[in-house]
Motif scaffolding. Sequence first.
Motif, mmCIF file in Angstrom:
data_model
loop_
_atom_site.group_PDB
_atom_site.id
_atom_site.type_symbol
_atom_site.label_atom_id
_atom_site.label_comp_id
_atom_site.label_asym_id
_atom_site.label_seq_id
_atom_site.Cartn_x
_atom_site.Cartn_y
_atom_site.Cartn_z
ATOM 1 N N ALA A 79 5.836 -7.300 -1.019
ATOM 2 C CA ALA A 79 6.635 -7.586 -2.210
ATOM 3 C C ALA A 79 5.776 -8.232 -3.303
ATOM 4 O O ALA A 79 5.913 -7.912 -4.487
ATOM 5 C CB ALA A 79 7.802 -8.504 -1.846
ATOM 6 N N LYS A 80 4.892 -9.126 -2.904
ATOM 7 C CA LYS A 80 4.003 -9.769 -3.889
ATOM 8 C C LYS A 80 3.096 -8.748 -4.552
ATOM 9 O O LYS A 80 2.840 -8.815 -5.758
ATOM 10 C CB LYS A 80 3.163 -10.856 -3.202
ATOM 11 C CG LYS A 80 3.923 -12.129 -2.902
ATOM 12 C CD LYS A 80 3.002 -13.188 -2.288
ATOM 13 C CE LYS A 80 3.752 -14.494 -2.061
ATOM 14 N NZ LYS A 80 2.873 -15.529 -1.446
ATOM 15 N N ALA A 81 2.611 -7.793 -3.761
ATOM 16 C CA ALA A 81 1.767 -6.737 -4.322
ATOM 17 C C ALA A 81 2.555 -5.881 -5.310
ATOM 18 O O ALA A 81 2.025 -5.421 -6.327
ATOM 19 C CB ALA A 81 1.202 -5.872 -3.200
ATOM 20 N N ALA A 82 3.853 -5.693 -5.018
ATOM 21 C CA ALA A 82 4.699 -4.849 -5.876
ATOM 22 C C ALA A 82 4.947 -5.470 -7.244
ATOM 23 O O ALA A 82 5.166 -4.759 -8.225
ATOM 24 C CB ALA A 82 6.024 -4.573 -5.182
ATOM 25 N N ILE A 83 4.933 -6.802 -7.332
ATOM 26 C CA ILE A 83 5.246 -7.471 -8.607
ATOM 27 C C ILE A 83 4.003 -7.997 -9.310
ATOM 28 O O ILE A 83 4.112 -8.719 -10.308
ATOM 29 C CB ILE A 83 6.244 -8.620 -8.398
ATOM 30 C CG1 ILE A 83 5.641 -9.697 -7.491
ATOM 31 C CG2 ILE A 83 7.566 -8.101 -7.850
ATOM 32 C CD1 ILE A 83 6.501 -10.957 -7.391
ATOM 33 N N ALA A 84 2.818 -7.634 -8.783
ATOM 34 C CA ALA A 84 1.582 -8.050 -9.454
ATOM 35 C C ALA A 84 1.555 -7.481 -10.870
ATOM 36 O O ALA A 84 1.978 -6.349 -11.110
ATOM 37 C CB ALA A 84 0.376 -7.564 -8.652
ATOM 38 N N ASP A 85 1.093 -8.296 -11.797
ATOM 39 C CA ASP A 85 0.992 -7.886 -13.208
ATOM 40 C C ASP A 85 2.350 -7.627 -13.852
ATOM 41 O O ASP A 85 2.469 -6.805 -14.768
ATOM 42 C CB ASP A 85 0.109 -6.630 -13.353
ATOM 43 C CG ASP A 85 -1.293 -6.843 -12.789
ATOM 44 O OD1 ASP A 85 -1.849 -7.935 -12.986
ATOM 45 O OD2 ASP A 85 -1.810 -5.914 -12.143
ATOM 46 N N LYS A 167 10.424 -0.159 -4.357
ATOM 47 C CA LYS A 167 10.833 0.801 -3.323
ATOM 48 C C LYS A 167 9.667 1.146 -2.407
ATOM 49 O O LYS A 167 9.833 1.272 -1.188
ATOM 50 C CB LYS A 167 11.378 2.080 -3.982
ATOM 51 C CG LYS A 167 12.747 1.916 -4.608
ATOM 52 C CD LYS A 167 13.228 3.235 -5.205
ATOM 53 C CE LYS A 167 14.629 3.101 -5.783
ATOM 54 N NZ LYS A 167 15.106 4.370 -6.382
ATOM 55 N N LYS A 168 8.476 1.281 -2.990
ATOM 56 C CA LYS A 168 7.294 1.590 -2.195
ATOM 57 C C LYS A 168 6.989 0.451 -1.228
ATOM 58 O O LYS A 168 6.625 0.679 -0.075
ATOM 59 C CB LYS A 168 6.094 1.840 -3.114
ATOM 60 C CG LYS A 168 4.847 2.286 -2.373
ATOM 61 C CD LYS A 168 3.702 2.575 -3.328
ATOM 62 C CE LYS A 168 2.446 2.990 -2.570
ATOM 63 N NZ LYS A 168 1.305 3.245 -3.488
ATOM 64 N N ALA A 169 7.161 -0.795 -1.703
ATOM 65 C CA ALA A 169 6.933 -1.959 -0.840
ATOM 66 C C ALA A 169 7.907 -1.951 0.334
ATOM 67 O O ALA A 169 7.529 -2.252 1.478
ATOM 68 C CB ALA A 169 7.083 -3.243 -1.654
ATOM 69 N N SER A 170 9.159 -1.600 0.073
ATOM 70 C CA SER A 170 10.165 -1.534 1.143
ATOM 71 C C SER A 170 9.815 -0.451 2.154
ATOM 72 O O SER A 170 9.950 -0.641 3.370
ATOM 73 C CB SER A 170 11.550 -1.250 0.553
ATOM 74 O OG SER A 170 11.959 -2.300 -0.299
ATOM 75 N N MET A 171 9.334 0.689 1.655
ATOM 76 C CA MET A 171 8.954 1.788 2.550
ATOM 77 C C MET A 171 7.740 1.415 3.393
ATOM 78 O O MET A 171 7.630 1.815 4.549
ATOM 79 C CB MET A 171 8.664 3.053 1.725
ATOM 80 C CG MET A 171 9.894 3.662 1.077
ATOM 81 S SD MET A 171 9.498 5.028 -0.048
ATOM 82 C CE MET A 171 8.800 6.201 1.102
ATOM 83 N N ASN A 172 6.826 0.621 2.821
ATOM 84 C CA ASN A 172 5.635 0.214 3.567
ATOM 85 C C ASN A 172 5.998 -0.636 4.783
ATOM 86 O O ASN A 172 5.348 -0.558 5.824
ATOM 87 C CB ASN A 172 4.684 -0.573 2.660
ATOM 88 C CG ASN A 172 3.966 0.314 1.657
ATOM 89 O OD1 ASN A 172 3.849 1.515 1.842
ATOM 90 N ND2 ASN A 172 3.491 -0.277 0.567
ATOM 91 N N VAL A 173 7.052 -1.435 4.641
ATOM 92 C CA VAL A 173 7.468 -2.313 5.740
ATOM 93 C C VAL A 173 7.998 -1.499 6.910
ATOM 94 O O VAL A 173 7.753 -1.819 8.076
ATOM 95 C CB VAL A 173 8.532 -3.329 5.257
ATOM 96 C CG1 VAL A 173 9.046 -4.161 6.424
ATOM 97 C CG2 VAL A 173 7.957 -4.243 4.180
ATOM 98 N N THR A 174 8.730 -0.435 6.621
ATOM 99 C CA THR A 174 9.370 0.366 7.680
ATOM 100 C C THR A 174 8.640 1.680 7.945
ATOM 101 O O THR A 174 9.162 2.561 8.637
ATOM 102 C CB THR A 174 10.827 0.682 7.298
ATOM 103 O OG1 THR A 174 10.839 1.462 6.089
ATOM 104 C CG2 THR A 174 11.619 -0.600 7.071
ATOM 105 N N ALA A 178 10.986 6.311 12.460
ATOM 106 C CA ALA A 178 11.674 7.562 12.144
ATOM 107 C C ALA A 178 13.074 7.232 11.613
ATOM 108 O O ALA A 178 13.542 6.101 11.724
ATOM 109 C CB ALA A 178 11.784 8.430 13.394
ATOM 110 N N TYR A 179 13.735 8.256 11.048
ATOM 111 C CA TYR A 179 15.050 8.031 10.434
ATOM 112 C C TYR A 179 16.039 7.413 11.427
ATOM 113 O O TYR A 179 16.712 6.424 11.123
ATOM 114 C CB TYR A 179 15.613 9.350 9.899
ATOM 115 C CG TYR A 179 17.020 9.226 9.367
ATOM 116 C CD1 TYR A 179 17.259 8.719 8.091
ATOM 117 C CD2 TYR A 179 18.119 9.600 10.151
ATOM 118 C CE1 TYR A 179 18.553 8.585 7.609
ATOM 119 C CE2 TYR A 179 19.405 9.465 9.679
ATOM 120 C CZ TYR A 179 19.619 8.968 8.401
ATOM 121 O OH TYR A 179 20.902 8.830 7.941
#
Length: 204
Positions: A79-85, A167-174, A178-179
């Motif tokens: 999440a921190k990476a997602a909000i950088a800059d 959204k990308k940060a959330s996908m990275n966690v999971t 599989a679905y």
Amino acid sequence: MYYDLITELVDLIKIYEKESEHGSQDIHLFLQWLNAHYKKQDHPAFPEPEWDGKSKGRSADSVINTSLVHLYKYAKLHAKAAIADTEFSTPDDFIYLISLVSFGSMTKTALIKLNVHEKSAGIQIVNRLINNGLVEQAAIESDKRNRMIHITPKGTRLLNESMQNIKKASMNVTEPLAYQEKMDLIRLLTKLENFHELKTRGSF
């Protein structure tokens, strides 16, 4: 090829076809039946997992608690990476904004409780969002001690601009799940959350 496994699977499908009342070819219904089939035979559908310290008496509760803490830390890093800059100071900033977009304007107290923060920490987050022009508060005539929190156009714009990275940060966690594994995890986590929400109601 795994010929023995394929043969066993075909045999199971034949049993499923005979026992199934709905006759559906839905894979999820077949997996549910397969779990029930093995349980009836006192054969767990999935073997009990191994974990560090299990042989020395470390409990499943300990493993789950540790994993949840670790996953929270990993999620925070993503999440921190997602909000950088961006103008967001912490992941809590955009989480509060997402809450307002998802559930609409709400009282300051409700917003803080929704995000499971203690009052003092939640007020700091809300005040920071107000100072940055991302939310605004309005007095409530029926409750002079509380305030209604609304997201501002600036807050909406910033959230929209950052949403792809969030959204990308959330996908990275999971990512490795599989679905169906995600659906199973949601059910389990929801059960835990609902239990603790009822148990700790009024504590925040």
